[in-house]
Scaffold this motif. Structure first.
Motif, mmCIF file in Angstrom:
data_model
loop_
_atom_site.group_PDB
_atom_site.id
_atom_site.type_symbol
_atom_site.label_atom_id
_atom_site.label_comp_id
_atom_site.label_asym_id
_atom_site.label_seq_id
_atom_site.Cartn_x
_atom_site.Cartn_y
_atom_site.Cartn_z
ATOM 1 N N GLY A 61 -0.035 -48.300 3.852
ATOM 2 C CA GLY A 61 -1.093 -47.601 4.571
ATOM 3 C C GLY A 61 -1.069 -47.925 6.046
ATOM 4 O O GLY A 61 -1.137 -49.101 6.424
ATOM 5 N N ALA A 62 -0.955 -46.902 6.891
ATOM 6 C CA ALA A 62 -0.888 -47.119 8.332
ATOM 7 C C ALA A 62 -2.171 -47.746 8.863
ATOM 8 O O ALA A 62 -2.132 -48.630 9.715
ATOM 9 N N ALA A 63 -3.320 -47.281 8.379
ATOM 10 C CA ALA A 63 -4.598 -47.805 8.864
ATOM 11 C C ALA A 63 -4.805 -49.249 8.434
ATOM 12 O O ALA A 63 -5.346 -50.066 9.183
ATOM 13 N N MET A 155 1.924 -46.350 12.047
ATOM 14 C CA MET A 155 0.647 -46.649 12.695
ATOM 15 C C MET A 155 -0.244 -45.412 12.750
ATOM 16 O O MET A 155 -1.432 -45.510 13.045
ATOM 17 N N VAL A 156 0.329 -44.233 12.505
ATOM 18 C CA VAL A 156 -0.413 -42.976 12.421
ATOM 19 C C VAL A 156 -0.390 -42.540 10.969
ATOM 20 O O VAL A 156 0.681 -42.336 10.392
ATOM 21 N N SER A 164 -2.653 -33.867 14.349
ATOM 22 C CA SER A 164 -1.754 -33.667 15.487
ATOM 23 C C SER A 164 -0.893 -32.428 15.269
ATOM 24 O O SER A 164 -0.655 -31.645 16.201
ATOM 25 N N PHE A 165 -0.446 -32.237 14.043
ATOM 26 C CA PHE A 165 0.373 -31.073 13.695
ATOM 27 C C PHE A 165 -0.407 -29.780 13.908
ATOM 28 O O PHE A 165 0.072 -28.824 14.530
ATOM 29 N N ARG A 166 -1.659 -29.739 13.413
ATOM 30 C CA ARG A 166 -2.476 -28.522 13.553
ATOM 31 C C ARG A 166 -2.759 -28.212 15.018
ATOM 32 O O ARG A 166 -2.681 -27.062 15.451
ATOM 33 N N LYS A 167 -3.075 -29.245 15.804
ATOM 34 C CA LYS A 167 -3.349 -29.028 17.222
ATOM 35 C C LYS A 167 -2.104 -28.488 17.923
ATOM 36 O O LYS A 167 -2.191 -27.610 18.784
ATOM 37 N N TRP A 168 -0.964 -29.036 17.563
ATOM 38 C CA TRP A 168 0.288 -28.593 18.187
ATOM 39 C C TRP A 168 0.552 -27.129 17.845
ATOM 40 O O TRP A 168 0.880 -26.329 18.725
ATOM 41 N N VAL A 169 0.422 -26.780 16.574
ATOM 42 C CA VAL A 169 0.688 -25.414 16.135
ATOM 43 C C VAL A 169 -0.242 -24.434 16.834
ATOM 44 O O VAL A 169 0.178 -23.375 17.312
ATOM 45 N N THR A 355 3.229 -43.222 17.798
ATOM 46 C CA THR A 355 2.419 -42.837 18.955
ATOM 47 C C THR A 355 1.657 -41.538 18.769
ATOM 48 O O THR A 355 0.740 -41.252 19.533
ATOM 49 N N GLY A 356 2.060 -40.702 17.784
ATOM 50 C CA GLY A 356 1.407 -39.411 17.584
ATOM 51 C C GLY A 356 2.043 -38.272 18.349
ATOM 52 O O GLY A 356 1.571 -37.128 18.262
ATOM 53 N N GLU A 357 3.120 -38.527 19.110
ATOM 54 C CA GLU A 357 3.822 -37.472 19.839
ATOM 55 C C GLU A 357 4.358 -36.434 18.856
ATOM 56 O O GLU A 357 4.842 -36.769 17.779
ATOM 57 N N VAL A 358 4.275 -35.142 19.235
ATOM 58 C CA VAL A 358 4.695 -34.055 18.353
ATOM 59 C C VAL A 358 5.832 -33.270 19.000
ATOM 60 O O VAL A 358 5.769 -32.910 20.177
ATOM 61 N N VAL A 359 6.876 -33.011 18.219
ATOM 62 C CA VAL A 359 8.025 -32.229 18.675
ATOM 63 C C VAL A 359 8.433 -31.307 17.531
ATOM 64 O O VAL A 359 8.412 -31.715 16.363
ATOM 65 N N GLY A 360 8.781 -30.058 17.837
ATOM 66 C CA GLY A 360 9.198 -29.190 16.744
ATOM 67 C C GLY A 360 9.624 -27.814 17.191
ATOM 68 O O GLY A 360 9.705 -27.506 18.382
#
Length: 390
Positions: A61-63, A155-156, A164-169, A355-360
């Motif tokens: 578990g990351a948390a 860590m995420v 993060s995925f939804r915000k990116w999309v 870090t939560g960075e999103v690339v795709g």
């Protein structure tokens, strides 16, 4: 830099033994159920892939920073001894003891499910059982496989990764309107991707030319000229934990774009960190990784040389770089991989689980792009008419 297993070799010193691998660890007594003949079982297997309270599968578990049971909430800490450290190895000494090394020629390892006991041979080092969903984490390695020295834990968590995925999309320009609805039910899985890290001290002698701009008048105009002068000298560089992807499973340019990573949080490797996630074995040999690392070092060295030459323009005619104290290690870095279907095609997005960075990759809406171009032309036409009207 991390602690090194061995100091740099002294002139005339004998060639040291090859870099230790997982198969060099003390092994348990052989038995018919340990795997294929000639494979050793590491004596430090996963501390607990199953919950001791309810028997359900555990997952890292990351948390919580621990193994957690999704059924009853049981938590199991991952303990490290005080003497454990993320060590690095002399690259020159490893090469001296591993001439002609090719990881592609090494077979797979046996993974056993901690639930139903099913076994599979694969080049992955962790995953999920296809029969019962139990954890598969490699506790055996074929001879020649370099064991990871470190692991950067998740860590995420999956919930934050989905957000993060939804915000990116939903923030993509010129995305089809239907794409905004993607993200709530799409698949997302956690995986560890192997990376080589390299340290080095470099000394570079250079020669080149410095260009200084000046202007001179020619009739009614001023023309810019460049005055060139010879320059030479040297620069020193220190490289620490330069990352090179050790797997070709994912596109290298996208993996690089996920950085930077908080490598200060890397832990000494334990298979417990892999529980509940997948992990692939490296398929990029250390030699190939070092060649890539030198290309990345060269880019930074050239930038430093240009700064040293100074002026408005620079020309580099000669570089001679010497490398010393080259150290390397294998680390596992965490990534969430989200996939979604759109217009009959599968698209992939990666989230840095550190870090939560999103690339795709994403689809584009042709009508929206055409509309934007038409609107731009209309606006330009109106501005031109207003400017030129009588």
């Amino acid at each position: 830099m991390s602690e090194s297993h061995v100091p740099p070799p002294l002139p005339g010193a004998p060639v040291p033994p090859p870099l230790p691998t997982a198969s060099d660890a003390p092994s348990a007594p052989a038995s018919d159920d340990l795997g294929a003949p000639g494979w050793d079982e590491v004596t430090a297997p996963v501390a607990g892939g199953r919950c001791p309270v309810c028997g359900a599968a555990l997952a890292y578990g990351a948390a919580e920073g621990a193994l957690v049971c999704g059924s009853c909430g049981y938590r199991q800490e991952i303990e490290h001894d005080a003497h454990e450290a993320v060590s690095e190895h002399s690259y020159e000494q490893w090469v001296a003891g591993n001439r002609g090394y090719q990881v592609a020629s090494i077979g797979g390892q046996v993974l056993a499910c901690d639930g139903c006991g099913a076994r599979t041979e694969t080049k992955d080092v962790a995953g999920r059982c296809q029969f019962c969903g139990g954890n598969l984490v490699a506790v055996t390695n074929p001879d020649g496989v370099i064991a990871p020295e470190g692991v950067l834990p998740f860590m995420v968590d999956s919930r934050a990764a989905r957000d993060s995925f939804r915000k990116w999309v939903r923030s993509r320009w010129f995305a089809p309107g239907a794409l905004k609805k993607v993200g709530d039910t799409e698949s997302i899985r956690g995986t560890y991707l192997p990376h080589w890290t390299f340290d080095a001290q470099t000394f570079t002698e250079y020669s080149g030319q410095r260009g200084d701009h000046y202007t001179e008048r020619q009739g009614d105009h001023e023309v810019r000229r460049t005055r060139w002068s010879h320059r030479s000298g040297h620069v020193r560089n220190t490289f620490d934990d330069l990352l090179v992807p050790a797997s070709t499973t994912l596109p290298t340019n996208r993996v690089d774009a996920l950085g930077p990573w908080a490598l200060g949080a890397v832990k000494p490797y334990k298979p417990d960190y892999l529980v509940g996630h997948s992990a692939v074995r490296y398929d990029v040999d250390p030699q190939r990784g070092y060649a890539e690392a030198k290309e990345r070092m060269d880019a930074e060295i050239r930038s430093d040389v240009k700064r040293a030459i100074g002026g408005d323009e620079q020309r580099i005619s000669h570089l001679d770089t010497r490398y010393a104290d080259v150290l390397f290690k294998l680390v596992l870095l965490p990534i969430w991989i989200a996939t979604f279907m759109y217009a009959g095609k599968q698209w992939q997005v990666m989230v840095n689980a550190n870090t939560g960075e999103v690339v795709g990759e994403r689809p584009y809406s042709v009508p929206k792009i055409v509309a934007a171009v038409v609107l731009g032309l209309v606006v330009a036409g109106v501005v031109w008419w207003l400017y030129n009207k009588p």
